[in-house]
Design an enzyme around this catalytic site. Structure first.
Site, PDB file in Angstrom:
ATOM      1  N   HIS A   2       3.889  -1.648 -11.115  1.00  0.00           N
ATOM      2  CA  HIS A   2       4.879  -0.630 -10.729  1.00  0.00           C
ATOM      3  C   HIS A   2       6.316  -1.094 -10.865  1.00  0.00           C
ATOM      4  CE1 HIS A   2       4.952  -3.042  -7.088  1.00  0.00           C
ATOM      5  NE2 HIS A   2       6.092  -2.453  -6.791  1.00  0.00           N
TER       6      HIS A   2
HETATM    7  C1  UD1 Z   1       9.370   0.454  -3.787  1.00  0.00           C
HETATM    8  C2  UD1 Z   1      10.131  -0.841  -3.517  1.00  0.00           C
HETATM    9  C3  UD1 Z   1       9.355  -2.012  -4.092  1.00  0.00           C
HETATM   10  C4  UD1 Z   1       7.922  -2.018  -3.626  1.00  0.00           C
HETATM   11  C5  UD1 Z   1       7.303  -0.678  -3.946  1.00  0.00           C
HETATM   12  C6  UD1 Z   1       5.874  -0.624  -3.460  1.00  0.00           C
HETATM   13  C7  UD1 Z   1      12.588  -0.745  -3.470  1.00  0.00           C
HETATM   14  C8  UD1 Z   1      13.806  -1.090  -4.223  1.00  0.00           C
HETATM   15  N1  UD1 Z   1      11.428  -0.850  -4.144  1.00  0.00           N
HETATM   16  O1  UD1 Z   1       9.372   0.645  -5.201  1.00  0.00           O
HETATM   17  O2  UD1 Z   1       9.961  -3.215  -3.666  1.00  0.00           O
HETATM   18  O3  UD1 Z   1       7.227  -3.055  -4.275  1.00  0.00           O
HETATM   19  O4  UD1 Z   1       8.065   0.343  -3.300  1.00  0.00           O
HETATM   20  O5  UD1 Z   1       5.260   0.567  -3.821  1.00  0.00           O
HETATM   21  O6  UD1 Z   1      12.665  -0.404  -2.318  1.00  0.00           O
HETATM   22  N2  UD1 Z   1       7.269   8.167  -5.646  1.00  0.00           N
HETATM   23  C9  UD1 Z   1       6.379   9.177  -5.396  1.00  0.00           C
HETATM   24  N3  UD1 Z   1       5.818   9.241  -4.150  1.00  0.00           N
HETATM   25  C10 UD1 Z   1       6.100   8.360  -3.161  1.00  0.00           C
HETATM   26  C11 UD1 Z   1       7.037   7.343  -3.428  1.00  0.00           C
HETATM   27  C12 UD1 Z   1       7.609   7.248  -4.672  1.00  0.00           C
HETATM   28  O7  UD1 Z   1       6.079   9.988  -6.259  1.00  0.00           O
HETATM   29  O8  UD1 Z   1       5.552   8.484  -2.059  1.00  0.00           O
HETATM   30  C13 UD1 Z   1       7.861   8.041  -7.012  1.00  0.00           C
HETATM   31  C14 UD1 Z   1       9.135   8.789  -7.172  1.00  0.00           C
HETATM   32  O9  UD1 Z   1       9.165   9.292  -8.457  1.00  0.00           O
HETATM   33  C15 UD1 Z   1      10.196   7.724  -7.055  1.00  0.00           C
HETATM   34  C16 UD1 Z   1       9.488   6.515  -7.633  1.00  0.00           C
HETATM   35  O10 UD1 Z   1       8.117   6.670  -7.270  1.00  0.00           O
HETATM   36  O11 UD1 Z   1      11.349   8.052  -7.717  1.00  0.00           O
HETATM   37  C17 UD1 Z   1      10.015   5.216  -7.119  1.00  0.00           C
HETATM   38  O12 UD1 Z   1       9.962   5.152  -5.697  1.00  0.00           O
HETATM   39  P1  UD1 Z   1      10.937   4.146  -4.889  1.00  0.00           P
HETATM   40  O13 UD1 Z   1      10.597   4.164  -3.454  1.00  0.00           O
HETATM   41  O14 UD1 Z   1      12.336   4.381  -5.284  1.00  0.00           O
HETATM   42  O15 UD1 Z   1      10.571   2.726  -5.481  1.00  0.00           O
HETATM   43  P2  UD1 Z   1       9.162   2.091  -5.826  1.00  0.00           P
HETATM   44  O16 UD1 Z   1       9.073   1.900  -7.283  1.00  0.00           O
HETATM   45  O17 UD1 Z   1       8.057   2.794  -5.133  1.00  0.00           O
END
Ligand code: UD1
Length: 362
Positions: free
Chosen positions: A207
């Site tokens: 991821h």
């Molecule tokens: C976040 C953390 C990362 C951790 C990861 C675990 C930061 C900078 N990153 O990354 O350290 O390893 O979580 O999973 O805080 N999304 C969904 N549903 C959700 C959550 C996210 O669809 O419930 C999608 C959205 O499109 C979003 C993308 O995932 O834009 C990224 O989510 P985000 O929380 O920004 O970062 P992660 O890549 O999940």
């Protein structure tokens, strides 16, 4: 009575906070724990499932910030969290790990003069292109108390000029959760559901933006998976970010054509623990999974150029393979040749880290 706000935001936070809140509830005459969920992760599979599996009480406050750019997400958490701290007047705020919610909430506290403790402090990848590295560096600079999982983390903090009086080596709280739930996870029927009759399969998680947002890097990883999946099936619970980029980068057909690569929805804590604990090998770009596999003696191949958790390499089962196709394949084939699992013992990763944290707060 010590009132503590425990912050959770994203998936890797839940298994770190659960044992701490549980330990506080066991000492209810001394501690009043509150759980604040920022809502950084909000899908049922990324959040709710973990509250159920880990016996984590439903959040007392849900901020519902959701997804956004780094700046917007961090800012929204700060805006929403500040009035909660002002209203609740906690003695301590506990933040864990290295996600955006960790830094955002620590920053709110320090500006309000409320004491904040960072659990899993001192880890450093020395790669500042990684958003989590910035979150770690800054959170450790401003937190009042730094709870470290291993001695290398203490060394990192001291080298950055942080006074030793602020640092406590307590061990790994995530491993508290692992030991607590290992037995129960045996009841999961996930292997039957996935038709994995034998214990000969690999597990993959992916991821990191540096891996899944970049077509060249992602392509090299897929090349490696093609070769490895000729040897054994690979189960791939797909993070929402990765599902999106597979579509956006036009990789959907290619992924489908890899024989033996099985894409599934993100799994809950029990199902995932059940799955990786019996795997022949795990391929991952996660941080926590390097630690969990090490403790169980399961070979882990890390698809990154560095790790903030070097003890998983020196004492554990972790190999840093990077994202070069040949290196990943060579590491995987070497792991498949292993006949027995090593018995790994890492100091203070013993299931009692949460109690050591409470001893420092009281
Ligand atoms: C976040 C953390 C990362 C951790 C990861 C675990 C930061 C900078 N990153 O990354 O350290 O390893 O979580 O999973 O805080 N999304 C969904 N549903 C959700 C959550 C996210 O669809 O419930 C999608 C959205 O499109 C979003 C993308 O995932 O834009 C990224 O989510 P985000 O929380 O920004 O970062 P992660 O890549 O999940």
């Amino acid at each position: 009575m010590i009132k503590v706000i425990n912050v959770v935001g994203a998936r890797p936070n839940f298994m770190k906070v659960a044992p701490i809140v549980e330990a506080m509830k066991r000492r209810e005459r001394e501690f009043t724990p509150l759980v604040v969920h920022t809502g950084q992760h909000y899908d049922a599979a990324m959040s709710d499932a973990f509250f159920n599996d880990l016996d984590l009480p439903q959040p007392d406050v849900y901020l519902g910030v959701g997804s956004a750019s780094h700046a917007a997400q961090t800012a929204r958490v700060m805006e929403q969290f500040e009035p909660v701290v002002i209203r609740e007047k906690p003695d301590w705020v506990l933040v864990v790990g290295d996600v955006n919610s960790t830094l955002a909430c620590a920053l709110v506290c320090v500006k309000l003069g409320v004491k904040v403790a960072h659990v899993e402090a001192g880890l450093r990848s020395r790669d500042r292109t990684m958003p989590e590295e910035i979150n770690r560096l800054l959170t450790d600079q401003i937190a009042d108390l730094l709870f470290t999982p291993s001695a290398d983390a203490n060394e990192n903090l001291v080298a950055e000029g942080i006074p030793v009086e602020r640092i406590r080596l307590v061990g790994n709280v995530m491993i508290d959760s692992l030991y607590k739930h290992l037995e129960r996870s045996r009841q999961s029927r996930i292997k039957d559901a996935l038709d994995l009759n034998e214990k000969r399969y690999a597990v993959l998680t992916l991821h990191r933006p540096s891996n899944v947002d970049d077509p060249l890097t992602f392509g090299r990883i897929l090349d490696a998976l093609e070769k490895i999946s000729e040897q054994l099936p690979i189960v791939f619970p797909v993070h929402p970010r990765t599902r999106k980029t597979i579509a956006e980068l036009g990789f959907a057909e290619r992924v489908k054509r890899i024989p033996g690569l099985r894409l599934v929805e993100p799994l809950g804590y029990f199902d995932f623990l059940n799955l990786y604990s019996d795997a022949k090998l795990v391929l991952t770009d996660s941080g926590g999974i390097q630690e969990e596999t090490s403790v169980l003696g399961v070979p882990c191949i890390t698809l990154r150029e560095n790790t903030e958790r070097p003890i998983t390499v020196t004492i554990g089962t972790n190999t840093i393979a990077g994202t070069d196709t040949d290196k990943i394949v060579a590491a995987a084939f070497a792991a498949l040749k292993q006949k027995t699992r090593p018995k790994v013992t890492i100091p203070l990763w013993d299931g009692h880290a949460a109690e050591r944290i409470l001893a420092e707060l009281s």
